[in-house]
Design a protein around this motif. Structure first.
Motif, short mmCIF file in Angstrom:
data_model
loop_
_atom_site.label_atom_id
_atom_site.label_comp_id
_atom_site.label_asym_id
_atom_site.label_seq_id
_atom_site.Cartn_x
_atom_site.Cartn_y
_atom_site.Cartn_z
N UNK A 11 0.80 -1.26 -0.09
CA UNK A 11 -0.02 -0.06 -0.09
C UNK A 11 0.88 1.39 -0.15
N UNK A 12 0.62 2.09 -0.98
CA UNK A 12 1.39 3.14 -1.17
C UNK A 12 0.76 4.71 -0.89
N UNK A 13 1.61 5.73 -0.43
CA UNK A 13 1.23 7.08 -0.53
C UNK A 13 0.06 7.10 0.54
N UNK A 14 0.11 6.74 1.54
CA UNK A 14 -1.13 6.73 2.73
C UNK A 14 -0.53 7.30 3.80
N UNK A 26 3.51 11.20 8.07
CA UNK A 26 3.50 11.60 6.84
C UNK A 26 3.25 10.84 5.77
N UNK A 27 3.11 10.82 4.61
CA UNK A 27 3.10 9.97 3.64
C UNK A 27 3.99 8.70 3.55
N UNK A 28 3.17 7.70 3.67
CA UNK A 28 4.07 6.33 4.01
C UNK A 28 3.64 5.27 3.14
N UNK A 29 4.23 4.18 3.42
CA UNK A 29 4.00 3.02 2.68
C UNK A 29 4.04 1.65 3.74
N UNK A 30 3.17 0.76 3.31
CA UNK A 30 3.02 -0.53 4.20
C UNK A 30 2.95 -1.85 3.43
N UNK A 31 4.00 -2.66 3.69
CA UNK A 31 4.25 -3.83 2.92
C UNK A 31 3.58 -5.18 3.68
N UNK A 32 3.03 -6.05 2.91
CA UNK A 32 2.49 -7.39 3.70
C UNK A 32 2.95 -8.49 2.67
N UNK A 33 3.22 -9.48 3.54
CA UNK A 33 3.38 -10.96 2.99
C UNK A 33 2.75 -12.11 3.83
N UNK A 34 2.11 -13.07 3.17
CA UNK A 34 1.83 -13.90 4.12
C UNK A 34 0.81 -13.49 5.11
N UNK A 35 0.01 -12.68 4.93
CA UNK A 35 -0.83 -12.22 6.01
C UNK A 35 -0.34 -11.37 7.00
N UNK A 36 0.83 -11.15 7.08
CA UNK A 36 1.35 -10.49 8.09
C UNK A 36 2.09 -9.14 7.45
N UNK A 37 2.15 -8.00 8.53
CA UNK A 37 2.83 -6.78 8.09
C UNK A 37 4.36 -6.96 8.07
N UNK A 38 4.95 -6.75 7.04
CA UNK A 38 6.47 -7.09 7.25
C UNK A 38 7.42 -5.87 7.24
N UNK A 39 6.72 -4.86 6.86
CA UNK A 39 7.80 -3.56 6.91
C UNK A 39 6.78 -2.29 6.61
N UNK A 40 7.13 -1.19 7.18
CA UNK A 40 6.41 0.09 6.85
C UNK A 40 7.61 1.07 6.74
N UNK A 53 0.49 -7.23 -5.27
CA UNK A 53 -0.65 -6.25 -5.59
C UNK A 53 -0.35 -5.01 -4.70
N UNK A 54 -0.68 -4.21 -5.45
CA UNK A 54 -0.41 -2.65 -5.02
C UNK A 54 -1.64 -1.85 -5.05
N UNK A 55 -1.95 -1.12 -3.95
CA UNK A 55 -2.99 -0.45 -3.63
C UNK A 55 -2.33 1.18 -3.68
N UNK A 56 -2.82 1.90 -4.47
CA UNK A 56 -2.52 3.29 -4.50
C UNK A 56 -3.38 4.17 -3.36
N UNK A 57 -3.08 4.40 -2.27
CA UNK A 57 -3.84 5.03 -1.14
C UNK A 57 -3.60 6.44 -1.05
N UNK A 58 -3.32 7.09 -2.06
CA UNK A 58 -2.83 8.50 -2.07
C UNK A 58 -3.75 9.45 -1.41
N UNK A 59 -3.30 9.96 -0.30
CA UNK A 59 -3.99 10.90 0.69
C UNK A 59 -4.96 10.17 1.59
N UNK A 60 -5.11 8.81 1.70
CA UNK A 60 -6.00 8.08 2.48
C UNK A 60 -5.21 7.80 3.75
N UNK A 61 -6.04 7.30 4.89
CA UNK A 61 -5.57 6.89 6.00
C UNK A 61 -5.54 5.16 6.17
#
Length: 411
Positions: A11-14, A26-40, A53-61
């Motif tokens: 998930x990008x730009x959130x 601030x604008x951030x990203x979050x990475x997921x693998x195998x059902x777990x959060x792996x990095x932010x 899978x990439x979700x562009x979440x520009x401006x969202x929370x």
């Protein structure tokens, strides 16, 4: 969003909402693998490999999925005559359908405190039907004539076997309570609920009635401790609440009529309180229309008027407060409106913690749910706007909820 092909998600730009700090990044990203959060991280997201899978979440929370710690997914009708004719299979299908609707409202974990069983939890865990993570306690324990003994007054037979799906089971005396507790834990219950006072939905007892003895409560607490579980209690009046806390209960459901000693005991024992304000509002407004009996309806005001004041007192004192709705039947649709009522006395950051990090501590799942920490389950919401400034962003999912992600999979 790109098409999902693997168990990996970016998930990008959130803006990330961390409940622990009650702040947005601030604008951030979050990475997921195998059902777990792996990095932010903040700033520009790393390049996504093929198949992610990439979700562009520009401006969202992006925030953790919500936890409702007081549900009854099994009770999908308020009419006892109607429910009496349902088979176990039909009852279960209706319950799992309601669980799916809870997930679509943003609740990625729910704690059922009366009725749900290991089969329902397994079906949801295996993805046989969409729904939240289900933390169940099996059947609540009621004394004869208590809140969970719903036999008509014309019925003299003692409840037997209790194999049907139901909210509660009857157990009298310390030995019977131990046996019932062991049986619920045998079937996988993650906690044990005891009914220590009358209730609105039970037509033949009073809200201020005291149910179960100290010896019976201590027997349940000892069994729960032996199984690395805990006891939570249904209680409104301090006569019941305070006895339970002194006997070692870890959590109180409702607590509308609590007193100063209750607050002191909750703090001393680091116990949890799960107010359920929305259910009384909905019962008062629509109870008769949905089949609630007149005897129950007359008791609503006994607890409705005191609930908000009890919440405010507990909040100001620093009690561990957890989100709960306790809605029944068609009222489940108002599950998010508990936020609206509590917002009269609690700021948004504390409300969000009650449905994330504090709820996770109650469920003994801290670090696993209710957080964006690395290693946690990737149960996430993507919402338009900032819930820390306007809690109604969470109560209007049709307008603001862009994605519900359960265990790394967009719903």
């Amino acid at each position: 969003m790109t098409s999902p092909t693997t168990g990996r998600l970016l998930i990008t730009d959130a803006h990330l909402l961390h409940p622990e700090q009650g702040e947005l990044t601030d604008t951030s990203w979050i990475e997921v693998a195998d059902g777990r959060i792996t990095a932010t991280g903040t700033g520009r997201a790393p390049a996504a490999p093929d198949g992610v899978t990439v979700i562009d979440a520009t401006g969202a929370t992006v925030m953790p999925g919500l936890v409702d710690a007081h549900v009854h997914i099994l009770v999908t009708s308020l009419n006892p005559i109607e429910r009496a004719s349902w088979t176990p299979g039909y009852t279960t299908v209706r319950a799992l359908q309601e669980a799916g609707r809870m997930l679509r409202r943003g609740f990625t974990t729910v704690r059922d405190v009366g009725g749900a069983d290991h089969g329902m939890a397994r079906a949801l865990d295996e993805g046989l039907m969409p729904g939240p993570r289900l933390v169940f306690g099996g059947k609540a324990l009621s004394q004869t004539g208590g809140h969970g003994d719903l036999r008509p007054l014309s019925e003299d037979r003692v409840p037997c076997c209790q194999h049907q799906p139901d909210f509660a089971r009857v157990a009298d005396g310390p030995d019977a309570v131990r046996t019932a507790a062991r049986d619920e834990f045998r079937k996988g219950a993650r906690h044990l609920k005891m009914l220590l006072s009358g209730g609105v939905a039970s037509p033949h007892d009073e809200v201020s009635a005291v149910q179960y003895t100290d010896e019976e409560i201590r027997a349940a607490v000892a069994e729960a401790d032996n199984h690395n579980r805990y006891v939570t209690v249904h209680a409104y009046h301090p006569r019941g609440i305070n006895r339970a806390l002194r006997a070692g209960a870890r959590c109180v459901e409702h607590g509308n009529l609590l007193d100063d000693e209750t607050i002191e005991l909750l703090l001393t024992h680091d116990a949890f309180l799960v107010p359920t304000l929305i259910t009384y509002e909905q019962l008062a407004e629509t109870g008769r229309r949905h089949g609630l009996g007149e005897a129950s309806y007359r008791k609503i005001d006994d607890v409705r008027q005191a609930g908000l004041g009890a919440l405010e007192k507990a909040h100001k004192a620093g009690v561990n407060l957890v989100y709960g709705s306790d809605l029944l039947g068609p009222m489940h649709a108002h599950q998010l409106d508990e936020f609206t009522l509590r917002a009269q006395v609690q700021p948004p950051a504390d409300l969000i913690r009650s449905a994330t990090t504090t709820a996770a501590r109650l469920l003994r799942m801290e670090g696993l749910i209710g957080t964006l920490a690395t290693g946690a389950h990737a149960d996430l919401l993507v919402v338009d706007g900032d819930p820390l400034k306007d809690i109604s962003i969470l109560t209007r999912p049709q307008e603001h909820l862009k994605y519900v992600i359960k265990a790394g999979t967009p719903v």
